[in-house]
Design a protein around this motif. Sequence first.
Motif, PDB file in Angstrom:
ATOM      1  N   ARG A  19      81.247 -30.771   0.331  1.00 12.09           N
ATOM      2  CA  ARG A  19      81.274 -29.488   1.023  1.00 12.09           C
ATOM      3  C   ARG A  19      82.681 -29.248   1.545  1.00 12.09           C
ATOM      4  O   ARG A  19      83.188 -30.026   2.354  1.00 12.09           O
ATOM      5  N   LEU A  20      83.284 -28.182   1.067  1.00  6.84           N
ATOM      6  CA  LEU A  20      84.607 -27.788   1.532  1.00  6.84           C
ATOM      7  C   LEU A  20      84.483 -26.729   2.617  1.00  6.84           C
ATOM      8  O   LEU A  20      83.564 -25.909   2.584  1.00  6.84           O
ATOM      9  N   SER A  21      85.414 -26.753   3.545  1.00  3.68           N
ATOM     10  CA  SER A  21      85.467 -25.746   4.606  1.00  3.68           C
ATOM     11  C   SER A  21      86.808 -25.055   4.589  1.00  3.68           C
ATOM     12  O   SER A  21      87.828 -25.675   4.281  1.00  3.68           O
ATOM     13  N   CYS A  22      86.799 -23.790   4.951  1.00  8.05           N
ATOM     14  CA  CYS A  22      88.025 -23.003   5.076  1.00  8.05           C
ATOM     15  C   CYS A  22      88.003 -22.346   6.443  1.00  8.05           C
ATOM     16  O   CYS A  22      87.209 -21.425   6.673  1.00  8.05           O
ATOM     17  N   ALA A  23      88.820 -22.842   7.357  1.00  6.26           N
ATOM     18  CA  ALA A  23      88.911 -22.273   8.695  1.00  6.26           C
ATOM     19  C   ALA A  23      89.892 -21.108   8.670  1.00  6.26           C
ATOM     20  O   ALA A  23      91.042 -21.267   8.254  1.00  6.26           O
ATOM     21  N   CYS A  24      89.431 -19.949   9.118  1.00  6.49           N
ATOM     22  CA  CYS A  24      90.207 -18.713   9.031  1.00  6.49           C
ATOM     23  C   CYS A  24      90.576 -18.225  10.416  1.00  6.49           C
ATOM     24  O   CYS A  24      89.742 -18.246  11.318  1.00  6.49           O
ATOM     25  N   SER A  25      91.803 -17.773  10.567  1.00  6.89           N
ATOM     26  CA  SER A  25      92.221 -17.222  11.850  1.00  6.89           C
ATOM     27  C   SER A  25      93.278 -16.156  11.626  1.00  6.89           C
ATOM     28  O   SER A  25      93.914 -16.095  10.565  1.00  6.89           O
ATOM     29  N   GLY A  26      93.436 -15.301  12.632  1.00 10.28           N
ATOM     30  CA  GLY A  26      94.478 -14.283  12.577  1.00 10.28           C
ATOM     31  C   GLY A  26      94.154 -13.086  11.722  1.00 10.28           C
ATOM     32  O   GLY A  26      95.030 -12.277  11.424  1.00 10.28           O
ATOM     33  N   PHE A  27      92.877 -12.941  11.326  1.00 11.31           N
ATOM     34  CA  PHE A  27      92.507 -11.826  10.449  1.00 11.31           C
ATOM     35  C   PHE A  27      92.390 -10.526  11.227  1.00 11.31           C
ATOM     36  O   PHE A  27      91.882 -10.496  12.331  1.00 11.31           O
ATOM     37  N   SER A  28      92.830  -9.439  10.605  1.00  9.32           N
ATOM     38  CA  SER A  28      92.489  -8.124  11.116  1.00  9.32           C
ATOM     39  C   SER A  28      91.147  -7.731  10.515  1.00  9.32           C
ATOM     40  O   SER A  28      90.583  -8.457   9.700  1.00  9.32           O
ATOM     41  N   ALA A  29      90.617  -6.598  10.926  1.00  8.82           N
ATOM     42  CA  ALA A  29      89.250  -6.253  10.542  1.00  8.82           C
ATOM     43  C   ALA A  29      89.121  -5.758   9.111  1.00  8.82           C
ATOM     44  O   ALA A  29      88.017  -5.631   8.597  1.00  8.82           O
ATOM     45  N   ASP A  30      90.236  -5.495   8.435  1.00  6.16           N
ATOM     46  CA  ASP A  30      90.136  -4.799   7.156  1.00  6.16           C
ATOM     47  C   ASP A  30      90.303  -5.694   5.937  1.00  6.16           C
ATOM     48  O   ASP A  30      90.583  -5.208   4.852  1.00  6.16           O
ATOM     49  N   TRP A  31      90.105  -7.012   6.122  1.00  5.19           N
ATOM     50  CA  TRP A  31      90.185  -7.859   4.938  1.00  5.19           C
ATOM     51  C   TRP A  31      88.980  -7.617   4.058  1.00  5.19           C
ATOM     52  O   TRP A  31      87.905  -7.305   4.541  1.00  5.19           O
ATOM     53  N   TYR A  32      89.139  -7.760   2.744  1.00  2.00           N
ATOM     54  CA  TYR A  32      88.069  -7.407   1.832  1.00  2.00           C
ATOM     55  C   TYR A  32      87.196  -8.597   1.471  1.00  2.00           C
ATOM     56  O   TYR A  32      85.974  -8.517   1.496  1.00  2.00           O
ATOM     57  N   ALA A  33      87.812  -9.705   1.076  1.00  2.00           N
ATOM     58  CA  ALA A  33      87.026 -10.847   0.606  1.00  2.00           C
ATOM     59  C   ALA A  33      87.791 -12.138   0.834  1.00  2.00           C
ATOM     60  O   ALA A  33      89.019 -12.147   0.923  1.00  2.00           O
ATOM     61  N   ILE A  34      87.045 -13.210   0.884  1.00  3.54           N
ATOM     62  CA  ILE A  34      87.619 -14.550   0.868  1.00  3.54           C
ATOM     63  C   ILE A  34      87.039 -15.283  -0.324  1.00  3.54           C
ATOM     64  O   ILE A  34      85.843 -15.161  -0.613  1.00  3.54           O
TER      65      ILE A  34
END
Length: 127
Positions: A19-34
């Motif tokens: 199981r891989l994890s991707c910790a995300c930070s600093g995003f604005s509200a308009d990102w489309y996909a990860i």
Amino acid sequence: QVQLVESGGGLVQSGGSLRLSCACSGFSADWYAIGWFRQAPGKEREGVLCISNSDGSTYYADSVKGRFTISRDTAKTTVYLQMNSLKPEDTGLYYCAASYRSDKLLRARDPNENDFWGQGTHVTVSS
């Protein structure tokens, strides 16, 4: 500042799981996909799975359907890649990436349509 940090890679035997994890930070509200991408030695980077911001819809590459699952926590701060029934051909450097510019998952699966990348985590599947 957008940051993505992958973790969870390692060495596993064929048929095993990771199981891989991707910790995300600093995003604005308009990102489309990860999405999750991988690059095997000597090969181009390929899109494996993507999840949209708006409704959680997903894209899966044919090579991982039925084996891999993408999910995210309710706060949308961590994206997971559950990998089951791993095969030696799944070996590679796995990256998560965020796309702001895309408007379709079929675009977001293209590495060139992604704007921010993590540093990658190695997955090695032994036969």
